[in-house]
Design an enzyme around this catalytic site. Structure first.
Site, PDB file in Angstrom:
ATOM      1  N   SER A 254    -100.815  20.782 -57.660  1.00 60.64           N
ATOM      2  CA  SER A 254     -99.726  20.303 -57.293  1.00 60.64           C
ATOM      3  C   SER A 254     -99.135  19.582 -58.332  1.00 60.64           C
ATOM      4  O   SER A 254     -99.826  19.309 -59.395  1.00 60.64           O
ATOM      5  CB  SER A 254     -99.746  19.451 -56.016  1.00 60.64           C
ATOM      6  OG  SER A 254    -100.749  18.323 -56.582  1.00 60.64           O
ATOM      7  N   LYS A 255     -97.801  19.130 -58.477  1.00 60.69           N
ATOM      8  CA  LYS A 255     -97.236  18.440 -59.500  1.00 60.69           C
ATOM      9  C   LYS A 255     -97.889  17.118 -59.673  1.00 60.69           C
ATOM     10  O   LYS A 255     -98.018  16.429 -60.784  1.00 60.69           O
ATOM     11  CB  LYS A 255     -95.700  18.428 -59.175  1.00 60.69           C
ATOM     12  CG  LYS A 255     -94.911  18.457 -60.435  1.00 60.69           C
ATOM     13  CD  LYS A 255     -93.333  18.345 -60.172  1.00 60.69           C
ATOM     14  CE  LYS A 255     -92.660  18.121 -61.382  1.00 60.69           C
ATOM     15  NZ  LYS A 255     -92.676  19.034 -62.380  1.00 60.69           N
ATOM     16  N   ARG A 256     -98.521  16.489 -58.493  1.00 60.67           N
ATOM     17  CA  ARG A 256     -99.033  15.190 -58.667  1.00 60.67           C
ATOM     18  C   ARG A 256    -100.279  14.971 -59.644  1.00 60.67           C
ATOM     19  O   ARG A 256    -100.480  14.026 -59.928  1.00 60.67           O
ATOM     20  CB  ARG A 256     -99.317  14.661 -57.102  1.00 60.67           C
ATOM     21  CG  ARG A 256     -98.537  13.774 -56.637  1.00 60.67           C
ATOM     22  CD  ARG A 256     -98.442  13.333 -55.169  1.00 60.67           C
ATOM     23  NE  ARG A 256     -98.160  14.504 -54.446  1.00 60.67           N
ATOM     24  CZ  ARG A 256     -98.595  14.998 -53.449  1.00 60.67           C
ATOM     25  NH1 ARG A 256    -100.029  14.661 -53.207  1.00 60.67           N
ATOM     26  NH2 ARG A 256     -97.909  16.079 -52.656  1.00 60.67           N
ATOM     27  N   GLY A 258    -100.893  17.016 -62.200  1.00 62.86           N
ATOM     28  CA  GLY A 258    -100.633  17.591 -63.403  1.00 62.86           C
ATOM     29  C   GLY A 258     -99.487  18.465 -63.645  1.00 62.86           C
ATOM     30  O   GLY A 258     -98.604  18.495 -62.647  1.00 62.86           O
TER      31      GLY A 258
END
Ligand code: GLU
Length: 478
Positions: A254-256, A258
């Site tokens: 997920s974007k969270r 990286g």
């Protein structure tokens, strides 16, 4: 080999290409290349609420950058176009009407407030949430009347209420879902646009897609899709659902945690060669566990049979290692082409031979192209010496030697390796120093460290003028 094999990458433009999207694109591309089939690019842009300015252009540009050329698609064209779903809405409405006529779909007049209330009640009573099918009971005649009177509606698929569906997936093998888990999926939304499910099935059929290769998150949609194929009297394509991409802690990538955008990796100085090779290995492996593959080699080696079920960990350290490998081993010219913008950013325009030397010097020392100019900064940055270094620099012979070198360097501009070797020889004859006593202080004065590249490289990369200034400085600081 078969020309009947047609696969597609069908992204919804969200503003950037997700690494998972690139993996899907790559596997489809490789499969098509391997079996001599066609790779189709289709833009699934019917979700008006998620419209992002410039997203399609960005997606097409990234696909071009990574070199996965489609045989048919928005730019290439083809006999099954248009390849933008937003230009095909008439088709979806036509098939939705056909499903209604057959009794396989129905009009639903529930408002978003009705649905929110239903959801709330279901949650309160501990039921799984989902549409309860209440509009199924409206007679077709009544429904048509309400539609004609201008009431807002959606069209839903009338999925079976009970029993199970079993299908074969080329990766997951035998898969079974209970129909009780499958909602009456909305096919046409109140804005008249289709949902992904209807548009995807209609287009896969009309574009004669033979194999659907996509991420595992779509596996649970297969029952609805197969039901649509059945109701429309169409033969479904074969399916292959690719394993999830995971963070090192095994959570979903997920974007969270990286970067997930392909552009971010390119901007950070990962080579396209690395990204494709690395991403190919996220869920697929070759016989014998070989790891380094060019795209052309992947086109020969790839097979869906070797795609695993288990989630694939996106290991940044491995990505860095692989990029380092490619930086070291690709032809210098190719690395120069790729790394040039990163040097331009750091140093401005450089002479071609200086750029080439910089790149050759830094490529074995860095993991990314962004780190390469960093490695070269020492050649041009202000040098600060430690007390210990100063003591070495103040040695009387070294001081005299610095003066001699400053004068010599001023005399001519072309300091080839031979010229520098000649100067070293002259220095030895004049001062009687050699080995460490010769190189150590000179490197320290010119480069700021007794270790490092050869003196001719230092002169070339720091620049003759800068070297003269440095020599004068270590003399004046005496
Ligand atoms: N448009 C879907 C997506 O965003 C495509 C899924 C599929 O390949 O069926 O990923």
């Amino acid at each position: 080999m078969s020309n009947d094999i047609r696969v597609r990458f069908a992204p919804s433009p969200t503003g950037y290409l997700h690494v998972g999207g690139l993996r899907t694109a790559l596997y489809n591309y490789l499969y098509a290349r391997k079996v001599g089939g066609k790779f189709i690019l289709r833009i699934e842009d019917t979700d008006q609420a998620r419209y992002v300015e410039g997203a399609v252009e960005n997606l097409l540009a990234t696909m071009k950058l990574v070199g996965l050329q489609a045989d048919e698609g928005p730019e290439k064209g083809g006999e099954f176009g248009p390849y933008y779903q937003s230009e095909r809405t008439e088709l979806y409405r036509k098939y939705a009407a056909e499903l209604i006529a057959k009794g396989a779909a129905y009009y639903c007049f529930c408002s978003s407030e009705d649905l929110a209330q239903l959801r709330e009640e279901q949650l309160k009573d501990g039921y799984t949430t989902g549409y309860d099918g209440r509009c199924r009971n409206i007679s077709p005649e009544d429904a048509e009347k309400r539609v004609a009177a201008g009431e807002d509606y959606v069209i839903r698929l009338k999925t079976p209420d009970e029993g199970v569906i079993t299908f074969y997936d080329m990766v997951r093998e035998k898969v079974t879902f209970g129909w009780d888990m499958v909602d009456d999926q909305v096919l046409i939304k109140s804005d008249g646009f289709p949902t992904y499910h209807l548009a995807n099935v209609v287009d896969d059929h009309l574009m004669q897609i033979s194999h659907v290769i996509r991420g595992e998150e779509w596996l649970s949609s297969v029952p609805k899709h197969l039901y649509l194929y059945e109701q429309l009297g169409w033969k479904p394509p074969k399916m292959a659902h690719l394993p999830l991409l995971l963070n090192p802690d095994k959570s979903k990538l997920s974007k969270r945690q990286g970067d997930v955008a392909v552009e971010d990796y390119l901007n950070k100085g990962f080579l396209v060669e690395t990204l494709l090779n690395f991403i190919a290995l996220l869920g697929w492996h070759a016989k014998g566990d070989r790891e380094i593959f060019s795209l052309a080699e992947l086109e020969k080696e790839f097979s869906l049979k070797r795609v695993s079920k288990a989630g694939a960990v996106f290991d940044l350290e491995k990505l860095r290692w692989m990029n380092g490998h490619y930086l070291k081993t690709l032809p210098l010219e190719q690395v120069i082409e790729a790394a040039k913008p990163f040097f331009l950013e750091e140093f401005g325009e450089l002479e071609p031979d200086v750029l080439s030397e910089f790149i050759d010097y830094s490529r074995p020392r860095a993991a990314t192209m962004l780190e390469m100019p960093e490695e070269c900064k020492t050649f041009r940055a202000e040098i600060t010496y430690s007390e210990e270094d100063r003591a070495i620099l103040q040695d009387a012979t070294s001081q005299a030697m610095f003066g001699f070198w400053a004068d010599e360097l001023s005399l001519q501009s072309n300091w080839t390796t031979d010229a520098v070797n000649g100067l070293l020889k002259k220095t030895y004859e004049k001062f009687g120093v050699q080995g460490k006593k010769l190189y150590f202080p000179l490197r320290l004065a010119l480069f700021g460290s007794p270790h490092g590249p050869e003196l001719d490289k230092i002169i070339k990369l720091a620049g003759r003028e800068r070297c003269i200034i440095r020599l004068k400085k270590v003399r004046s600081e005496k």
